[in-house]
Scaffold this active site. Structure first.
Site, PDB file in Angstrom:
ATOM      1  N   GLU A 181       0.840  -1.206   0.000  1.00 31.95           N
ATOM      2  CA  GLU A 181       0.000   0.000   0.000  1.00 31.95           C
ATOM      3  C   GLU A 181       0.870   1.249   0.000  1.00 31.95           C
ATOM      4  O   GLU A 181       2.047   1.208   0.357  1.00 31.95           O
ATOM      5  CB  GLU A 181      -0.949   0.029   1.192  1.00 31.95           C
ATOM      6  N   GLU A 324       4.504  -0.398   1.185  1.00 32.48           N
ATOM      7  CA  GLU A 324       4.606  -0.590  -0.276  1.00 32.48           C
ATOM      8  C   GLU A 324       4.483  -2.057  -0.684  1.00 32.48           C
ATOM      9  O   GLU A 324       4.227  -2.368  -1.842  1.00 32.48           O
ATOM     10  CB  GLU A 324       5.947  -0.060  -0.844  1.00 32.48           C
TER      11      GLU A 324
END
Lengths: 358, 358
Positions: A181, A324
């Site tokens: 994310e 991420e």
């Protein structure tokens, strides 16, 4: 689709998550104990391999087709000064992902993982950029110190995006999914979810995110306390918790995990934000837990509380706190290694190696 | 070479180990802080990359040419019933390594690591087998409950084998070396070394090895106590400790680490046995420590004592206790990932990403 149709689909997916069958574990253990190594000497790698056998119900499970979905969204709560970085960084980092310069790009290449970047709720429009999956539910959540982050229909749409991604992963033959994310402000949402689901105070589960100073941390805790007071989320209603103090990328990841679980795709959960999504998914359907691997332990303080809540020991602890999907990427390589050991090692009889005495 | 020539060479190598220059660390930190990620958010991966810069003294260090040396030897102390497996397994496992069926073969392939198997002291002769490096010092150590495991000239020869391997690694352009071993009985030697160097009792640092039961563990502790009483090793004389209660593969690994350090080749230390070799190397020359990375924490109880003695936090903790180099292989991939992040990530300015506020 209408919100009602999405809701029905979510409900059906939750109901469709299977239980693992213990006979497959027994078969896996028998093979593990026949391999040329002292009993249980591969430690957690043996547990991983056994679980893959259970999930896939195959004598020789495969998990080498690996993909990480990195979902990006903005957060209205950034108005309250909860991040060391400006909101614009969400968009900038999406462009960095697309041009291959972020940490997750490097680690995905290193670990042989494909990457998909999804705009599920970034504030600004991207226009015509190559490689981005466009699934924007709305341009960022509302500021949840003043009411719910999302409406019900927005929540359902975000969950459905995740279900769609799981369907695509299955259709394209991916055998291991990682979560990732990007969203300035999303540790605030994850901390709020963690406080509600684990019953801890905001102060216990809130950290410095991307790098707040002492004053910033104090403010962030106060903001979360105000959000909890304004929304009064009920831990017994996980979808409401997600709607009130969550984020669009978190809801998308919850949908992704449920969607993968009901298709028997194992999921490697990245760090704090992803684990908040996992906690909601498991609160909705405890059977999801069997399909999840906790990739690593983030140095965000709320993460350990969530991992304990899930009963999910992390595979790695490298003091990372980047998100991420970076922790997931490294852990996916470990999981692949465990499965290769299971499939490729010689047995005592095939290699002519003597077994333990007595 | 004569024993005197070997001794001179060992002495010269120990003296040649360089110190790391702090200016290279400062340069590494400046680059790390310019990359598109929150400050220090890659955790231990940043420390790894910075140390590679210091070791190699290069702006863009490379460590993708990876090799593991797995040294095999037998142990006279197996006469005392200290292992769950018969001594013949050392030879059988060497053949398993050569045919590609052992755990270390699978992990080396997975992590892109080349493998060299060295007979530094297996009891039996191998004859004409392809791929084995033949450097047998003697067919196994003597039973060290009755006196030293090796003579001085045997010790020097075993250390010189390790120095030779380091020279070969350098000549062939390998940029990251991993250590591995195979030797039925070698946790007994490693526990004895650990007890002497850390000042702990045999009971504190002795475990079940490849799988002893309670009675076997009790006997193993008593055997180590007898060995320590018979040899009376002095912790201030690390070479004597190695000669008295060590093993040929352990001595070879000590030589390998010293040889790599004096050629600025970073070394990933595998588990308990390899760390015992590292402890001897660092006791001889504390500067060696800067060139070592502890790959993982083994579930053998003496390993944590050794890691603490070295001040080397392990990269992985997967509850493995197999040796062969298996923990090193997985950790080498993590180290390679850290270096790739350092070299390949975009900077804030190159990617147009905003830096932290204030």
């Amino acid at each position: 689709m209408t919100s009602t149709a999405n809701y029905t689909r979510i409900f059906d997916s939750i109901a469709a998550v299977p239980s693992l069958a213990p006979e497959w574990r027994a078969r896996a253990m028998a093979r593990l104990n026949s391999l040329t190594k002292p009993l249980e000497s591969l430690g957690r790698l043996e547990e991983i391999a056994a679980r893959l056998v259970e999930i896939l119900e195959e004598e020789h499970p495969q998990c080498s087709r690996k993909i990480i979905f990195t979902l990006a969204a903005d957060h209205g709560v950034t108005e309250e000064g909860v991040s060391a970085y400006p909101k614009a960084v969400t968009r900038q980092m999406v462009l960095n992902f697309l041009s291959g310069g972020a940490a997750i790009n490097v680690l995905s290449r290193h670990c042989g993982v494909e990457m998909v970047i999804v705009d599920i709720g970034v504030e600004s429009e991207f226009g015509d950029v190559a490689g981005l999956v466009k699934a924007k539910v709305r341009p960022g959540t509302r500021n949840f110190t003043r009411g719910p982050a999302m409406t019900e229909s927005e929540l359902h749409l975000a969950l459905a995006v995740g279900l769609d991604l799981a369907a695509i992963a299955k259709k394209k033959g991916y055998t291991l999914v990682g979560t990732g994310e990007m969203g300035i402000g999303n540790t605030t949402a994850a901390s709020a979810i963690t406080a509600v689901l684990t019953g801890r105070s905001a102060a216990e589960v809130t950290g410095r995110g991307a790098g707040l100073d002492d004053q910033g941390l104090k403010n962030k805790i106060a903001v979360i306390e105000r959000a909890l007071a304004a929304n009064n989320p009920d831990p017994a209603k996980p979808l409401d918790v997600l709607r009130q103090v969550g984020g669009l990328e978190i809801a998308g990841l919850t949908g992704l995990m449920i969607g993968c679980a009901c298709r028997r795709i194992p999921v490697v959960v990245d760090g704090f934000i992803s684990t908040a999504a996992a906690a909601v998914a498991c609160a909705l359907q405890p059977k999801v837990r069997s399909f999840l691997f906790a990739g690593h332990k983030s140095s965000e303080p709320g993460h350990l509380a969530l991992l304990n809540f899930l009963g999910a020991p992390p595979l790695l602890d490298l003091e990372m706190r980047l998100g991420e999907g970076t922790g997931a990427a490294l852990a996916m390589s470990i999981i692949e290694a465990a499965v290769k050991l299971f499939n490729e090692m010689a047995t005592f009889s095939s290699a002519g190696v003597s077994e333990a005495v007595g």
